[in-house]
Design a protein around this motif. Structure first.
Motif, PDB file in Angstrom:
ATOM      1  N   HIS A 114     -18.310  29.671  -3.813  1.00 36.01           N
ATOM      2  CA  HIS A 114     -18.701  28.264  -3.901  1.00 36.01           C
ATOM      3  C   HIS A 114     -17.691  27.322  -3.249  1.00 36.01           C
ATOM      4  N   LEU A 115     -16.593  27.859  -2.741  1.00 30.87           N
ATOM      5  CA  LEU A 115     -15.546  27.026  -2.136  1.00 30.87           C
ATOM      6  C   LEU A 115     -15.717  26.991  -0.626  1.00 30.87           C
ATOM      7  N   GLN A 116     -15.571  25.790  -0.085  1.00 27.42           N
ATOM      8  CA  GLN A 116     -15.683  25.565   1.361  1.00 27.42           C
ATOM      9  C   GLN A 116     -14.402  24.908   1.855  1.00 27.42           C
ATOM     10  N   LEU A 117     -13.838  25.462   2.931  1.00 28.98           N
ATOM     11  CA  LEU A 117     -12.580  24.949   3.480  1.00 28.98           C
ATOM     12  C   LEU A 117     -12.807  23.602   4.162  1.00 28.98           C
ATOM     13  N   LEU A 118     -12.008  22.608   3.742  1.00 32.10           N
ATOM     14  CA  LEU A 118     -12.066  21.284   4.365  1.00 32.10           C
ATOM     15  C   LEU A 118     -10.984  21.085   5.407  1.00 32.10           C
ATOM     16  N   ALA A 119      -9.764  21.522   5.121  1.00 33.46           N
ATOM     17  CA  ALA A 119      -8.654  21.305   6.053  1.00 33.46           C
ATOM     18  C   ALA A 119      -7.581  22.353   5.792  1.00 33.46           C
ATOM     19  N   ASP A 120      -6.818  22.616   6.835  1.00 29.90           N
ATOM     20  CA  ASP A 120      -5.703  23.550   6.761  1.00 29.90           C
ATOM     21  C   ASP A 120      -4.405  22.761   6.653  1.00 29.90           C
ATOM     22  N   LEU A 121      -3.374  23.353   6.002  1.00 30.63           N
ATOM     23  CA  LEU A 121      -2.113  22.667   5.796  1.00 30.63           C
ATOM     24  C   LEU A 121      -1.116  22.912   6.919  1.00 30.63           C
ATOM     25  N   GLU A 122      -1.268  23.983   7.679  1.00 33.06           N
ATOM     26  CA  GLU A 122      -0.235  24.377   8.624  1.00 33.06           C
ATOM     27  C   GLU A 122      -0.146  23.422   9.816  1.00 33.06           C
ATOM     28  N   ASP A 123      -1.238  23.256  10.514  1.00 32.97           N
ATOM     29  CA  ASP A 123      -1.237  22.476  11.761  1.00 32.97           C
ATOM     30  C   ASP A 123      -1.775  21.070  11.558  1.00 32.97           C
ATOM     31  N   SER A 124      -1.511  20.465  10.417  1.00 32.40           N
ATOM     32  CA  SER A 124      -2.005  19.115  10.133  1.00 32.40           C
ATOM     33  C   SER A 124      -1.018  18.392   9.233  1.00 32.40           C
ATOM     34  N   ASN A 125      -1.179  17.079   9.136  1.00 38.28           N
ATOM     35  CA  ASN A 125      -0.343  16.229   8.282  1.00 38.28           C
ATOM     36  C   ASN A 125      -1.248  15.279   7.511  1.00 38.28           C
ATOM     37  N   ILE A 126      -0.720  14.803   6.399  1.00 43.32           N
ATOM     38  CA  ILE A 126      -1.488  13.910   5.545  1.00 43.32           C
ATOM     39  C   ILE A 126      -1.034  12.482   5.780  1.00 43.32           C
ATOM     40  N   PHE A 127      -1.990  11.567   5.906  1.00 43.17           N
ATOM     41  CA  PHE A 127      -1.749  10.156   6.184  1.00 43.17           C
ATOM     42  C   PHE A 127      -2.430   9.319   5.102  1.00 43.17           C
ATOM     43  N   SER A 128      -1.997   8.096   5.009  1.00 41.44           N
ATOM     44  CA  SER A 128      -2.663   7.119   4.140  1.00 41.44           C
ATOM     45  C   SER A 128      -3.457   6.156   5.013  1.00 41.44           C
ATOM     46  N   LEU A 129      -4.618   5.740   4.507  1.00 40.68           N
ATOM     47  CA  LEU A 129      -5.470   4.803   5.240  1.00 40.68           C
ATOM     48  C   LEU A 129      -4.950   3.382   5.063  1.00 40.68           C
ATOM     49  N   ILE A 130      -4.861   2.658   6.167  1.00 40.31           N
ATOM     50  CA  ILE A 130      -4.360   1.284   6.109  1.00 40.31           C
ATOM     51  C   ILE A 130      -5.468   0.332   5.675  1.00 40.31           C
ATOM     52  N   ALA A 131      -6.610   0.407   6.308  1.00 42.59           N
ATOM     53  CA  ALA A 131      -7.757  -0.451   5.982  1.00 42.59           C
ATOM     54  C   ALA A 131      -9.000   0.433   5.959  1.00 42.59           C
ATOM     55  N   GLY A 132      -9.101   1.259   4.910  1.00 44.00           N
ATOM     56  CA  GLY A 132     -10.204   2.205   4.831  1.00 44.00           C
ATOM     57  C   GLY A 132     -11.556   1.560   4.626  1.00 44.00           C
ATOM     58  N   ARG A 133     -11.608   0.498   3.840  1.00 42.38           N
ATOM     59  CA  ARG A 133     -12.896  -0.180   3.597  1.00 42.38           C
ATOM     60  C   ARG A 133     -13.457  -0.790   4.869  1.00 42.38           C
ATOM     61  N   LYS A 134     -12.607  -1.420   5.638  1.00 42.86           N
ATOM     62  CA  LYS A 134     -13.074  -2.134   6.826  1.00 42.86           C
ATOM     63  C   LYS A 134     -13.377  -1.190   7.975  1.00 42.86           C
ATOM     64  N   GLN A 135     -12.560  -0.178   8.185  1.00 36.89           N
ATOM     65  CA  GLN A 135     -12.699   0.677   9.364  1.00 36.89           C
ATOM     66  C   GLN A 135     -13.602   1.875   9.120  1.00 36.89           C
ATOM     67  N   TYR A 136     -13.583   2.417   7.909  1.00 36.85           N
ATOM     68  CA  TYR A 136     -14.348   3.632   7.640  1.00 36.85           C
ATOM     69  C   TYR A 136     -15.347   3.463   6.491  1.00 36.85           C
ATOM     70  N   SER A 137     -15.531   2.249   6.018  1.00 41.74           N
ATOM     71  CA  SER A 137     -16.461   1.965   4.911  1.00 41.74           C
ATOM     72  C   SER A 137     -16.145   2.819   3.679  1.00 41.74           C
ATOM     73  N   ALA A 138     -14.855   2.920   3.353  1.00 44.70           N
ATOM     74  CA  ALA A 138     -14.428   3.725   2.212  1.00 44.70           C
ATOM     75  C   ALA A 138     -14.851   3.054   0.916  1.00 44.70           C
ATOM     76  N   PRO A 139     -15.170   3.830  -0.117  1.00 41.27           N
ATOM     77  CA  PRO A 139     -15.600   3.228  -1.385  1.00 41.27           C
ATOM     78  C   PRO A 139     -14.477   2.533  -2.141  1.00 41.27           C
ATOM     79  N   THR A 140     -13.197   2.924  -1.945  1.00 38.53           N
ATOM     80  CA  THR A 140     -12.061   2.284  -2.613  1.00 38.53           C
ATOM     81  C   THR A 140     -10.964   2.009  -1.593  1.00 38.53           C
TER      82      THR A 140
END
Length: 587
Positions: free
Chosen positions: A325-351
């Protein structure tokens, strides 16, 4: 024999010279009409022959001084390679025949001389190291800044690179760094150049304005390597981040109990919690609900997500964590985690608490970005901190321990680093001949109150205009706070909250600003338990003097500097003491 318009290379051609030797003199020198005879021409050019012979002799002498084994030149411009002469003996020129005199009257071929000089100069300097030119400003556009070009290996020549770093106020500085310089080294260099206080809280931020993403570089990351994965619109920011290693001090505040699960039994202590994350053999897991944006679509779905060392997974069936039942969303090795600056305006984020897992190969494309959104700031901080710990592990702990180890090795006579934490601020009594530390809390509080009254008495005598009249109060107390780093002037509530979030949601982080509702009042913005609170500072009058108070006049201060100093020592009506102030430095 002289030919008008005949090139010099043709005269020295072997086929032509053989023809000249085989041709009778009568055919070589036809007497044309109006042309002088051969004796007349030889007489007319006798002076030229003498000057040209002297010139060739001078050239041979100069070559002898440069290189002892240089072969001399004959009068026809050719090298004499047979019968080398003894050193110190002047060469004797043989008697030239009339035919040779005619050849000497031709232009001398000196390309071989120049080539020999160049080879000699290259032989002399190729074995020597490169000497820097003491006058680089005098070099022409074609001249290199060093005297010998190509003497340095290509790896050393390309070891340095220019990096442009921006500050919060928009100013920038171009810094030349080495290829192996880390983010910590660059921050220390910028602290030194900007004359800041090095309290190990400065960070280098990777900012992507076109993607609306940013993250703080880890101290061990190479700046040049990170810059190679950035787009042309991206840039580096120099900023404070007090929460960079705060989870090592208070891990229970970052990892709520309901979000952390272990594969083995854990006692739940803070030390055990960190050991499970740092130990590569353990398998901690962060679980909870997140809003996930579908790839290539604008819609968001609320899914049950779990973070493991192998990657980020979502459940396709409720809260089930079974492998099917588990589906891979992202890998940790070749990626980095970022914070969204303006998620509501640019990506229509719910929060407003968005985060993103960005692969290193992505530069400008948003299709491969894995966008997530949490319900509150504490949940987002938990996910981002767990991502860093699971990816880097002991490297983060080593980055946290290095400044403390350096501080322990410093000499006690070295200059201490300023700090506003409660551990470095103590109450002192200077009433006697020598100062003493007040250890009794009650005595320290009474001493602070007495010092506050003494400040008020001194403020009545301090007046810029030299007047003690109540009608002309001192303007010093109303403007002196504007010289402090913790005062940010006329900014909005939203801007102050954004600055607090950027510089780390740690207890005691604060700033002061002008009030938008009351032009005579000020606002203290303070962070406590990862929540931002605002306290209004109102002016009040007492005996014709203006004071400032946080508690409706119970505790009064003549200026804001006294107020900040007091609440750095005493909590008072605040939820915690003032520990760290938000600062903006101009590069």
């Amino acid at each position: 024999m002289a030919l008008a318009g005949c090139p010099d290379s043709f005269l020295h051609h072997p086929y032509y010279q053989d023809k000249v030797e085989q041709t009778p003199r009568s055919q070589q020198e036809p007497a044309g009409q109006g042309l002088p005879t051969q004796p007349d021409r030889l007489v007319n050019r006798q002076e030229d022959d003498v000057d040209l012979e002297a010139l060739v002799n001078d050239m041979n002498a100069s070559l002898e001084s440069m290189q002892s084994d240089t072969v001399p030149l004959l009068q026809n411009g050719q090298h004499a390679r047979s019968q080398p002469r003894a050193s110190g003996t002047r060469s004797v020129q043989p008697q030239a025949s009339p035919r040779q005199r005619v050849q000497r009257s031709q232009p001398v071929h000196i390309l071989a001389v120049r080539r020999l000089q160049e080879e000699d100069q290259q032989f002399r300097t190729s074995s020597l190291p490169a000497i820097p030119n003491p006058f680089p400003e005098l070099c022409g556009p074609g001249s290199p800044p060093v005297l010998t070009s190509g003497s340095l290996p290509p790896s050393q020549a390309a070891a340095k690179q220019d990096v442009k770093v921006f500050s919060e106020d928009g100013t920038s500085k171009v810094v030349e760094i080495l290829a192996d310089m880390t983010a910590r080294d660059l921050c220390q260099l910028l602290v030194y150049k900007s004359h800041c206080v090095d309290d190990n809280s400065w960070t280098l931020v990777e900012h992507h304005p076109h993607l609306g993403l940013e993250r703080c570089l880890e101290d061990h990351e190479l700046v040049v390597q990170v810059e190679s994965t950035m787009a042309s619109e991206s840039k580096f920011l120099f900023r404070k981040n007090y929460a960079k290693y705060e989870f090592f001090k208070n891990p229970m505040n970052f990892f709520p109990e309901q979000m952390v699960t272990w594969c083995q039994q854990s006692n739940g202590s803070q030390s055990q919690l960190l050991q499970n994350f740092l130990n590569s053999s353990s398998c901690p897991e962060i679980q909870g609900f997140l809003h996930v944006k579908e790839l290539g679509k604008k819609s968001w779905k609320k899914l049950y997500v779990c973070l493991r060392r192998s990657g980020l997974y979502c459940s396709t069936k409720g809260t089930s964590k079974e492998p099917r039942h588990l589906q891979l969303l992202a890998d940790l090795e070749d990626s980095n985690i970022f914070s969204l600056i303006a998620g509501r305006k640019q990506y229509s984020a719910p929060t407003d608490h968005g985060l993103c897992i960005k692969p290193n190969k992505v530069r400008n494309e948003t299709k491969e970005l894995r966008l997530l959104c949490a319900e509150d700031e504490q949940t987002r901080t938990c996910w981002m901190t767990a991502f860093r710990l699971l990816k880097y592990g002991m490297l983060l702990y080593q980055n946290y321990r290095i400044p403390q180890q350096r501080k322990a090795l410093l000499s006690p006579f070295s200059t201490p680093v300023r700090s506003v934490s409660e551990n470095s601020l103590v109450a002192m009594d200077f009433s006697g001949q020598t100062g003493r530390v007040i250890e009794n809390p009650a005595e320290a509080q009474s001493a602070a109150l007495e010092e506050g009254h003494a400040w008020r008495k001194r403020s009545t005598r301090m007046n810029i205009l030299g007047s003690q009249s109540p009608l002309h109060p001192s303007t010093l107390s109303t403007v002196i706070h504007r010289t402090q780093h913790w005062f940010h002037g006329r900014i909005s509530r939203e801007e102050s909250h954004r600055i607090i979030k950027q510089q780390g949601l740690v207890d005691g982080l604060f700033l002061l600003r002008d009030s938008q509702s009351n032009p005579k009042a000020f606002v203290l913005t303070l962070c406590h338990h990862q929540k931002i609170k605002n306290f209004q500072i109102l002016p009040c009058e007492d005996d014709g003097q203006t004071f400032f108070s946080l508690d409706d006049g119970n505790t009064k201060f003549s200026d804001l500097i006294q107020l900040v100093d007091f609440y750095q020592l005493n909590k008072g009506v605040l939820p915690c003491k003032l520990k760290h102030h938000c600062i903006r430095v101009a590069l």
